[in-house]
Design a protein around this motif. Structure first.
Motif, mmCIF file in Angstrom:
data_model
loop_
_atom_site.group_PDB
_atom_site.id
_atom_site.type_symbol
_atom_site.label_atom_id
_atom_site.label_comp_id
_atom_site.label_asym_id
_atom_site.label_seq_id
_atom_site.Cartn_x
_atom_site.Cartn_y
_atom_site.Cartn_z
ATOM 1 N N GLY A 1 0.791 -1.213 0.000
ATOM 2 C CA GLY A 1 0.000 0.000 0.000
ATOM 3 C C GLY A 1 0.827 1.268 0.000
ATOM 4 N N SER A 2 0.126 2.385 0.181
ATOM 5 C CA SER A 2 0.749 3.700 0.124
ATOM 6 C C SER A 2 1.244 4.071 1.512
ATOM 7 C CB SER A 2 -0.260 4.735 -0.373
ATOM 8 O OG SER A 2 0.356 5.983 -0.581
ATOM 9 N N ARG A 3 2.545 4.100 1.684
ATOM 10 C CA ARG A 3 3.129 4.415 2.989
ATOM 11 C C ARG A 3 4.153 5.543 2.805
ATOM 12 N NH1 ARG A 3 4.399 -1.101 6.122
ATOM 13 N NH2 ARG A 3 4.506 0.393 7.834
ATOM 14 N N GLY A 4 5.430 5.289 3.131
ATOM 15 C CA GLY A 4 6.431 6.338 2.981
ATOM 16 C C GLY A 4 6.539 6.807 1.539
ATOM 17 N N LEU A 5 6.904 8.069 1.369
ATOM 18 C CA LEU A 5 6.911 8.647 0.027
ATOM 19 C C LEU A 5 8.121 9.527 -0.237
ATOM 20 C CD1 LEU A 5 5.655 9.566 -2.680
ATOM 21 C CD2 LEU A 5 4.278 11.209 -1.384
ATOM 22 N N CYS A 6 8.419 10.483 0.651
ATOM 23 C CA CYS A 6 9.427 11.510 0.378
ATOM 24 C C CYS A 6 10.745 11.169 1.071
ATOM 25 C CB CYS A 6 8.954 12.874 0.869
ATOM 26 S SG CYS A 6 7.394 13.417 0.152
ATOM 27 N N TYR A 7 11.836 11.176 0.311
ATOM 28 C CA TYR A 7 13.155 10.885 0.866
ATOM 29 C C TYR A 7 14.050 12.102 0.641
ATOM 30 C CZ TYR A 7 10.857 6.491 0.956
ATOM 31 O OH TYR A 7 9.915 5.526 1.193
ATOM 32 N N TYR B 1 -6.063 7.248 7.564
ATOM 33 C CA TYR B 1 -5.081 7.111 8.629
ATOM 34 C C TYR B 1 -5.252 8.195 9.677
ATOM 35 C CZ TYR B 1 -2.403 10.896 6.376
ATOM 36 O OH TYR B 1 -2.004 12.093 5.839
ATOM 37 N N THR B 2 -4.769 7.894 10.875
ATOM 38 C CA THR B 2 -4.549 8.878 11.930
ATOM 39 C C THR B 2 -3.060 8.818 12.258
ATOM 40 O OG1 THR B 2 -5.013 7.261 13.670
ATOM 41 C CG2 THR B 2 -6.856 8.596 12.887
ATOM 42 N N PHE B 3 -2.594 9.710 13.125
ATOM 43 C CA PHE B 3 -1.161 9.704 13.420
ATOM 44 C C PHE B 3 -0.907 10.228 14.813
ATOM 45 C CE2 PHE B 3 -2.241 13.454 10.916
ATOM 46 C CZ PHE B 3 -1.873 14.473 11.778
ATOM 47 N N GLN B 4 0.330 10.102 15.223
ATOM 48 C CA GLN B 4 0.737 10.501 16.563
ATOM 49 C C GLN B 4 2.173 11.002 16.532
ATOM 50 O OE1 GLN B 4 -0.074 6.810 18.447
ATOM 51 N NE2 GLN B 4 1.592 5.720 17.485
ATOM 52 N N CYS B 5 2.532 11.764 17.546
ATOM 53 C CA CYS B 5 3.906 12.239 17.720
ATOM 54 C C CYS B 5 4.378 11.759 19.084
ATOM 55 C CB CYS B 5 3.964 13.774 17.634
ATOM 56 S SG CYS B 5 3.624 14.429 15.993
ATOM 57 N N PHE C 1 16.553 0.235 19.829
ATOM 58 C CA PHE C 1 15.367 0.521 19.027
ATOM 59 C C PHE C 1 15.688 1.595 17.987
ATOM 60 C CE2 PHE C 1 13.745 -1.486 22.774
ATOM 61 C CZ PHE C 1 12.611 -2.160 22.358
ATOM 62 N N VAL C 2 15.170 1.402 16.775
ATOM 63 C CA VAL C 2 15.402 2.336 15.671
ATOM 64 C C VAL C 2 14.096 2.575 14.926
ATOM 65 C CG1 VAL C 2 17.837 1.733 15.333
ATOM 66 C CG2 VAL C 2 16.063 0.445 14.125
ATOM 67 N N GLY C 3 14.033 3.715 14.235
ATOM 68 C CA GLY C 3 12.900 4.005 13.372
ATOM 69 C C GLY C 3 11.600 4.149 14.132
ATOM 70 N N ASP C 4 10.505 3.744 13.481
ATOM 71 C CA ASP C 4 9.181 3.902 14.073
ATOM 72 C C ASP C 4 9.013 3.109 15.363
ATOM 73 O OD1 ASP C 4 8.450 5.578 12.040
ATOM 74 O OD2 ASP C 4 7.189 4.134 10.989
ATOM 75 N N ALA C 5 9.795 2.081 15.567
ATOM 76 C CA ALA C 5 9.733 1.355 16.838
ATOM 77 C C ALA C 5 10.140 2.251 17.995
ATOM 78 C CB ALA C 5 10.626 0.121 16.790
ATOM 79 N N ALA C 6 10.968 3.260 17.732
ATOM 80 C CA ALA C 6 11.471 4.150 18.770
ATOM 81 C C ALA C 6 10.726 5.475 18.818
ATOM 82 C CB ALA C 6 12.963 4.419 18.553
ATOM 83 N N HIS C 7 10.230 5.942 17.686
ATOM 84 C CA HIS C 7 9.611 7.273 17.626
ATOM 85 C C HIS C 7 8.673 7.345 16.446
ATOM 86 C CE1 HIS C 7 12.566 7.917 14.411
ATOM 87 N NE2 HIS C 7 13.496 7.500 15.261
ATOM 88 N N GLN C 8 7.598 8.116 16.592
ATOM 89 C CA GLN C 8 6.640 8.303 15.505
ATOM 90 C C GLN C 8 6.296 9.781 15.394
ATOM 91 O OE1 GLN C 8 4.427 5.853 17.953
ATOM 92 N NE2 GLN C 8 6.331 4.712 17.743
ATOM 93 N N VAL C 9 6.100 10.221 14.155
ATOM 94 C CA VAL C 9 5.699 11.607 13.885
ATOM 95 C C VAL C 9 4.589 11.594 12.841
ATOM 96 C CG1 VAL C 9 7.920 12.642 14.459
ATOM 97 C CG2 VAL C 9 7.509 11.834 12.129
ATOM 98 N N SER C 10 3.960 12.756 12.660
ATOM 99 C CA SER C 10 2.944 12.872 11.618
ATOM 100 C C SER C 10 3.626 12.801 10.249
ATOM 101 C CB SER C 10 2.186 14.190 11.767
ATOM 102 O OG SER C 10 2.919 15.252 11.197
ATOM 103 N N PRO C 11 2.856 12.486 9.199
ATOM 104 C CA PRO C 11 3.476 12.387 7.866
ATOM 105 C C PRO C 11 3.805 13.734 7.255
ATOM 106 C CG PRO C 11 1.123 11.974 7.733
ATOM 107 C CD PRO C 11 1.440 12.073 9.190
ATOM 108 N N PHE C 12 3.322 14.843 7.827
ATOM 109 C CA PHE C 12 3.592 16.148 7.243
ATOM 110 C C PHE C 12 5.017 16.577 7.584
ATOM 111 C CE2 PHE C 12 -0.999 16.035 8.173
ATOM 112 C CZ PHE C 12 -1.454 16.035 6.866
ATOM 113 N N GLY C 13 5.864 16.581 6.588
ATOM 114 C CA GLY C 13 7.260 16.924 6.785
ATOM 115 C C GLY C 13 8.208 15.806 6.421
#
Length: 584
Positions: free
Chosen positions: A64-70, A316-320, A333-345
């Motif tokens: 599906g549609s997940r990460g996009l901008c690198y 979707y919903t999101f959290q910081c 821990f690395v990546g989303d397992a350690a931290h989550q942010v909104s997709p804006f940015g």
């Protein structure tokens, strides 16, 4: 499942442990999760000469549609991992973002306004393409044992590592990880197994992702609307992706029914309404219009010109949020397992890739007995600080995009109205502060400046790229750094180095933790034997590093500045190296 992409299926292989009941083999490093971050960690470990076991419970890339901008920094890390060219060639390069209030353009930005960088500011590429490129790279490296359909069901940490229980179609087996890297995503089963929490804010809003296949002549830019006429009271984001796919995010509000909103009979009219109003710049006016104007309105709308097909729809919903610490003994821990942010940015995968870039060189030194385990505390310290910066920016963006009171909405709309005419208001417009590399300015691994410098290449900063020439071939500075400590030494003429300096540089290269010298010369010419040299094409590197003849920079393996001086001093380099590796 998708019309533009065929999901690969990777073969499950029966683990040898199942044929040796009662044994618990030890592995130096185990990585759990073969998403972009786990794959990046495994590749980096293998490139450091380490054996790594990578476990994933699935047998394909993300669905599906997940990460996009690198972002540019992530692309530079992917270059070092051997995947940068693939990602850049497959993706859509862009640097300009445009923000609209209603139908009026009120703000635009350019993420990379200056020339002389190898990589673009951003590349849009669906996450499944990135993961496939990383999987292919991982499978080509002999040090990686990549096991699909191997699900970790239990983790028991100890002083010397962690014992894992792994479930497969053929049965269960146990193994011991001297070091465990957890990259199993935002819901992280391992984090839950260990009773560890993430703390922060969950945002009560819903957004619709609609990926559509469409031939459209919109430019490769990021377009963001506040309160557009086709979606009143909400926001919309448009991005171009690879393979003729466009991603559209519609803000829905917290009361929206996710299942209803995903139905084609609700999604398709939203997209048609957007295409009826959103227009590309007029072909007769190839230059961008001045700030404060709206896109040209000549000709039929894209809705009339370009039919589209739905490729993917989700809500979707999101959290910081983040964990308090990213290191728990020998579990990291690395990546989303350690931290989550909104997709804006675009701060999710970009930040996770920077996590592994920070972690792996430190773990490699510890495993090689060249640094104490306390060096890994700096991984947590530095990346927690980076996560806090991302969460702060992400939270501010989300609060601006989704105001939760009428007063907040009125203030936001006033800012957008003023931004049409006033520069001070444009600085307040926040449709998502795009991902930038972390500057580890407060790191205990830095050696503070003893000499005056200008510019941003301070201790803790990621180094800037610059065009250089090596052995008559044009290239880039970053291609000559990374994975090891490097001393940049700026000189007018590499061939004129005195014998004492040359001996000192060679001694640094022969130390237990080698420091490899890269001479940055103003003129083409040979360097002394066993010393690498590049020519500073047009003086770009010297300007970006505020370098004079004799200036020296000590670079970490993750291409961050550890220390800098106005003249080379071997003793000072050794002291800074000890500090950067916790060997003081």
């Amino acid at each position: 499942m998708l019309s533009t992409y065929t999901y690969p299926r990777y073969a499950y292989r029966r683990p040898a442990e199942l044929d040796r009941p009662g044994t618990v083999p030890r592995h130096p490093v185990v990585v759990v999760g073969a998403g972009p971050v786990g794959l990046a960690a495994a590749i980096d470990l293998a490139q450091h000469g380490l054996r790594v076991l990578l476990l994933d419970e699935d047998d394909t890339v993300s669905v599906g549609s997940r990460g996009l901008c690198y972002a540019k920094r992530a692309l530079e890390i992917l270059d070092r991992l051997g995947c940068g060219d693939t990602v850049v060639s497959q993706g859509v390069n862009w640097s300009v973002g445009r923000t609209f209030f209603g139908e009026q353009e009120v703000f635009r930005f350019n993420l990379l306004p200056e020339a002389d960088h190898r990589r673009p500011a951003m590349v849009n590429l669906q996450q499944y393409y990135l993961e496939q490129a990383l999987v292919e790279r991982a499978m080509a490296l002999p040090g990686i044992d990549l096991r699909w359909k191997n699900k970790v069901t239990a983790v028991a940490p100890g002083a010397d590592g962690a014992r894992l229980q792994v479930e497969t179609a053929d049965g269960r087996y146990a193994l011991h990880a001297d070091w465990l890297i957890v990259a199993d995503g935002a819901r992280s089963p391992i984090r839950r197994m260990l009773g560890l929490d993430v703390e922060g804010k969950v945002f009560q809003d819903r957004f619709l992702i609609a990926d559509v296949v469409m031939k459209a002549d919109f430019p490769a830019e990021r377009w963001f609307w506040f309160d557009p006429p086709f979606h009143r009271g909400q926001s919309v984001l448009l991005h171009r992706q690879a393979a003729g796919v466009w991603r559209i995010d519609f803000q829905l509000g917290w009361e929206a029914d996710p299942e209803e909103e995903k139905k084609p009979e609700r999604v398709i009219p939203r997209i048609r309404a957007m295409l009826a109003k959103a227009r590309p710049p007029s072909p007769a006016s190839p230059s961008p219009p001045p700030e404060g104007t709206q896109p040209a309105r000549d000709g039929p709308s894209p809705a009339e010109q370009h039919p589209f097909d739905l490729e993917w729809v989700s809500v979707y919903t999101f959290q910081c949020r983040r964990m308090q610490r990213f290191r728990h003994g020998r579990v990291l821990f690395v990546g989303d397992a350690a931290h989550q942010v909104s997709p804006f940015g675009a701060r999710g995968a970009n930040s996770g890739i920077q996590d592994t870039d920070n972690l792996v060189w430190k773990l490699a030194l510890v495993l090689d007995g060249k640094a104490p385990e306390s060096l890994l505390d700096s991984y947590s310290d530095e990346r927690v600080a980076a996560a806090d910066e991302n969460i702060l920016n992400s939270t501010r963006s989300t609060d601006f995009i989704t105001p939760k009171s009428q007063a907040s909405r009125d203030l936001r709309n006033a800012v957008l109205t003023l931004a049409r005419e006033h520069a001070f208001a444009r600085a307040l417009v926040n449709s998502g502060r795009l991902s930038v590399p972390a500057h580890l300015s407060a790191s205990a691994l830095n050696t503070p400046d003893a000499d005056p410098f200008e510019g941003v290449m301070h201790p803790g900063a990621p180094i800037a790229d610059a065009p250089v020439r090596s052995a008559g071939t044009d290239g880039w500075l970053l291609q000559h750094t990374g994975e090891r400590f490097v001393l940049l030494l700026f000189v007018p003429d590499a061939g004129a180095l005195d014998a004492t300096t040359v001996r000192a540089l060679r001694a640094l290269a022969d130390a237990p933790i080698p420091v490899h010298t890269l001479i940055v010369s103003e003129r083409d010419g040979g360097a002394p034997d066993a010393l690498a040299c590049v020519t500073d094409v047009r003086g770009v590197a010297a300007r970006r590093f505020d370098a004079r003849p004799g200036t020296a920079y000590l670079l970490r393996p993750d291409q961050h500045v550890a220390a800098r001086w106005r003249r080379f001093d071997a003793a000072a380099v050794r002291t800074a190296l000890a500090r950067a590796t916790c060997n003081t």
